[in-house]
Design an enzyme around this catalytic site. Structure first.
Site, mmCIF file in Angstrom:
data_model
loop_
_atom_site.group_PDB
_atom_site.id
_atom_site.type_symbol
_atom_site.label_atom_id
_atom_site.label_comp_id
_atom_site.label_asym_id
_atom_site.label_seq_id
_atom_site.Cartn_x
_atom_site.Cartn_y
_atom_site.Cartn_z
ATOM 1 N N ASN A 223 4.766 -13.412 -3.635
ATOM 2 C CA ASN A 223 3.847 -12.808 -4.595
ATOM 3 C C ASN A 223 4.635 -12.292 -5.798
ATOM 4 O O ASN A 223 5.853 -12.396 -5.829
ATOM 5 C CB ASN A 223 3.007 -11.707 -3.928
ATOM 6 N N ASP A 292 0.040 -10.584 3.711
ATOM 7 C CA ASP A 292 -0.951 -10.357 4.772
ATOM 8 C C ASP A 292 -0.982 -11.519 5.753
ATOM 9 O O ASP A 292 -1.430 -11.376 6.883
ATOM 10 C CB ASP A 292 -2.345 -10.161 4.152
ATOM 11 N N LYS A 302 12.535 -29.661 6.424
ATOM 12 C CA LYS A 302 11.699 -29.698 5.226
ATOM 13 C C LYS A 302 10.479 -30.584 5.484
ATOM 14 O O LYS A 302 10.621 -31.716 5.981
ATOM 15 C CB LYS A 302 12.515 -30.252 4.047
ATOM 16 N N PHE A 340 0.013 1.919 -1.157
ATOM 17 C CA PHE A 340 -0.471 1.415 -2.439
ATOM 18 C C PHE A 340 -1.623 0.459 -2.173
ATOM 19 O O PHE A 340 -1.623 -0.241 -1.158
ATOM 20 C CB PHE A 340 0.647 0.653 -3.173
ATOM 21 N N LYS A 354 -9.433 2.047 2.264
ATOM 22 C CA LYS A 354 -8.158 1.675 2.894
ATOM 23 C C LYS A 354 -7.420 2.905 3.434
ATOM 24 O O LYS A 354 -6.798 2.869 4.480
ATOM 25 C CB LYS A 354 -7.282 0.999 1.828
ATOM 26 N N LYS A 358 -6.489 3.093 7.336
ATOM 27 C CA LYS A 358 -5.096 3.021 7.785
ATOM 28 C C LYS A 358 -4.582 4.361 8.295
ATOM 29 O O LYS A 358 -3.465 4.433 8.804
ATOM 30 C CB LYS A 358 -4.204 2.523 6.640
HETATM 31 O O1 C5P Z 1 -4.319 -3.695 3.198
HETATM 32 P P1 C5P Z 1 -3.487 -3.860 2.008
HETATM 33 O O2 C5P Z 1 -2.454 -4.926 2.155
HETATM 34 O O3 C5P Z 1 -4.214 -4.020 0.714
HETATM 35 O O4 C5P Z 1 -2.738 -2.443 1.869
HETATM 36 C C1 C5P Z 1 -1.733 -2.225 0.955
HETATM 37 C C2 C5P Z 1 -0.774 -1.197 1.473
HETATM 38 O O5 C5P Z 1 -0.438 -1.498 2.822
HETATM 39 C C3 C5P Z 1 0.545 -1.191 0.710
HETATM 40 O O6 C5P Z 1 1.067 0.121 0.717
HETATM 41 C C4 C5P Z 1 1.414 -2.158 1.519
HETATM 42 O O7 C5P Z 1 2.787 -1.861 1.361
HETATM 43 C C5 C5P Z 1 0.921 -1.890 2.935
HETATM 44 N N1 C5P Z 1 0.937 -3.061 3.811
HETATM 45 C C6 C5P Z 1 1.576 -2.952 5.018
HETATM 46 N N2 C5P Z 1 1.608 -4.024 5.880
HETATM 47 C C7 C5P Z 1 0.986 -5.167 5.554
HETATM 48 C C8 C5P Z 1 0.309 -5.276 4.345
HETATM 49 C C9 C5P Z 1 0.302 -4.197 3.495
HETATM 50 O O8 C5P Z 1 2.135 -1.896 5.314
HETATM 51 N N3 C5P Z 1 1.048 -6.170 6.396
#
Ligand code: C5P
Length: 423
Positions: A223, A292, A302, A340, A354, A358
């Site tokens: 990303n 994600d 490859k 974030f 969120k 979380k």
């Molecule tokens: O759920 P989302 O990915 O939008 O949440 C973003 C936050 O969660 C960010 O702080 C990111 O660093 C964290 N994150 C995480 N583990 C993941 C994806 C995102 O800790 N697998």
């Protein structure tokens, strides 16, 4: 009124530094000029002396200069160091900690914010060595006024000309203004040396940058995260006296100097590294853009191209923050968790949801669809959301946004005063 040091280095734009000093004085500030040897070849120190009404510092070897260890006295006294014009040579010295004259020693000795207006030939400016030095300094919190385009003294036409003095003055005034605001808002402001910060001595874990998910030995899913936001937070926490561990995905930008930097590649690596360190942390700030999804079965060789389409099967990565939110020690509020939420629309509402899902303390909502905020730009605009309060932080440098986030973290720590710092 603030006391400001204006560093003048050896470029043809040195004469414009006179206007910078004048502009700052017109705003009511007290200015001392610090000239490198080369700068004195372009403009006479007497000009600066007449304008600033202060002796101009041209050498650390002048008799009297060491009686009161002048560079330390000035370093402690100034509210801002402005360097205009800044040559490639001085940029390189600052980036690498070389202190072979008064100005470069002053840069290392001061804890005041630093503003640099580079000026040089276009090819020098574009050179990877110079760009790397700029990035290193940016990651450390130094702010820049972009050079302009136009006719250069060397006869070239291009980018590299010193920014207009009025723009340098405006940037300096903005920095002083924000610093004053931050100081007023907290007793541990970003411009003090961290003496009064409740973060002093605490362990802060910061994640930054992207994660890369391998498809095969050659290709990956990634990303646009540059790491700058997390690096700014790690640098600011260090300035406030925290012991900082930075866990970073692959980035082009250099990380700041902190206690420990751990490099990882994938979301799975980051999950393992964060969980291992979080046990000892008082605060965890997850600024990394963690993938994600990851390829379910990365190929060992490859993947060969065929005429038809290619389907990749992806599986979910572990949610690091959500796992931290479930930690048993969290019942005591430790570690304090900051996440974030990078969104492309309706950022605040999505972030609120969120934060509760979380189980974290603060979430920083970030609308990454804006051109001046989010991924790969030096500025950001966010909303810091807690259970009690939502605070809009308008667009400004990531360093200032980092300071605002840590101010909020400090307020939360103070309001939970019973929480002891970890040994
Ligand atoms: O759920 P989302 O990915 O939008 O949440 C973003 C936050 O969660 C960010 O702080 C990111 O660093 C964290 N994150 C995480 N583990 C993941 C994806 C995102 O800790 N697998």
């Amino acid at each position: 009124m603030a006391f400001i040091a204006v560093g003048v280095t050896g470029g043809i734009g040195a004469y414009k530094a006179v206007e910078v000093c004048r502009g700052l004085q017109k705003q009511g500030h007290d200015v001392v000029a610090v000239m490198t040897r080369a700068a004195t070849r372009f403009v006479g120190p007497v000009t600066f002396e007449a304008i600033t009404r202060r002796p101009v510092i041209t050498s650390q070897w002048k008799p009297g200069m060491n009686a009161d260890i002048e560079h330390i006295a000035i370093a402690d006294g100034i509210a801002l160091l402005v360097v205009a014009p800044c040559t490639a040579n001085v940029l390189g010295k600052f980036a690498n900690g070389i202190a072979d004259d008064f100005l470069s020693s002053l840069y290392l000795a001061t804890r005041a914010p630093v503003l640099i207006a580079p000026a040089m030939n276009s090819n020098m400016l574009a050179h990877p060595a110079v760009q790397r030095n700029v990035e290193t300094l940016q990651a450390r919190g130094v702010q820049f006024v972009e050079p302009g385009e136009g006719y250069l003294a060397c006869g070239w036409i291009g980018r590299g000309r010193l920014a207009e003095p009025a723009d340098v003055v405006a940037a300096a005034v903005r920095m002083l203004g924000t610093d004053a605001g931050i100081n007023a808002a907290s007793d541990a402001g970003a411009v003090d040396s961290g003496q009064g910060s409740v973060l002093r001595g605490r362990r802060v874990l910061v994640t930054a940058g992207p994660t890369l998910e391998d498809i095969d030995p050659v290709r990956f899913l990634g990303n646009r995260s540059s790491g700058r936001m997390g690096f700014a937070i790690a640098a600011e926490a260090t300035r406030r006296g925290a012991k900082v561990t930075l866990i970073a995905g692959p980035t082009r930008v250099e990380p700041p100097v902190v206690d420990e930097v751990v490099r990882v590649r994938s979301a799975r690596d980051m999950h393992a590294a964060v969980l291992q360190s979080a046990i000892r942390a008082d605060v965890v700030v997850m600024a990394a853009a963690v993938a994600d999804y990851t390829p379910a079965a990365p190929a060992g060789e490859k993947v060969a191209k065929t005429d038809g389409p290619l389907t990749l099967r992806l599986e979910r990565t572990p949610d690091i923050l959500a796992d931290l939110g479930k930690m048993t020690s969290r019942a005591t509020g430790v570690p304090l968790l900051v996440g974030f939420a990078a969104e492309t629309g309706n950022a605040t509402a999505k972030a609120r949801e969120k934060r509760t899902r979380k189980g974290i303390d603060l979430i920083v909502a970030n609308d990454v669809s804006r051109a001046d905020a989010g991924f790969d730009v030096p500025t950001n605009a966010v909303t810091i959301i807690g259970s009690d309060e939502e605070q809009d932080v308008p667009v400004q440098s990531k360093e200032r946004v980092a300071a605002a986030i840590l101010d909020r973290v400090e307020r939360l720590i103070r309001s939970r005063a019973a929480t002891p710092a970890r040994a």
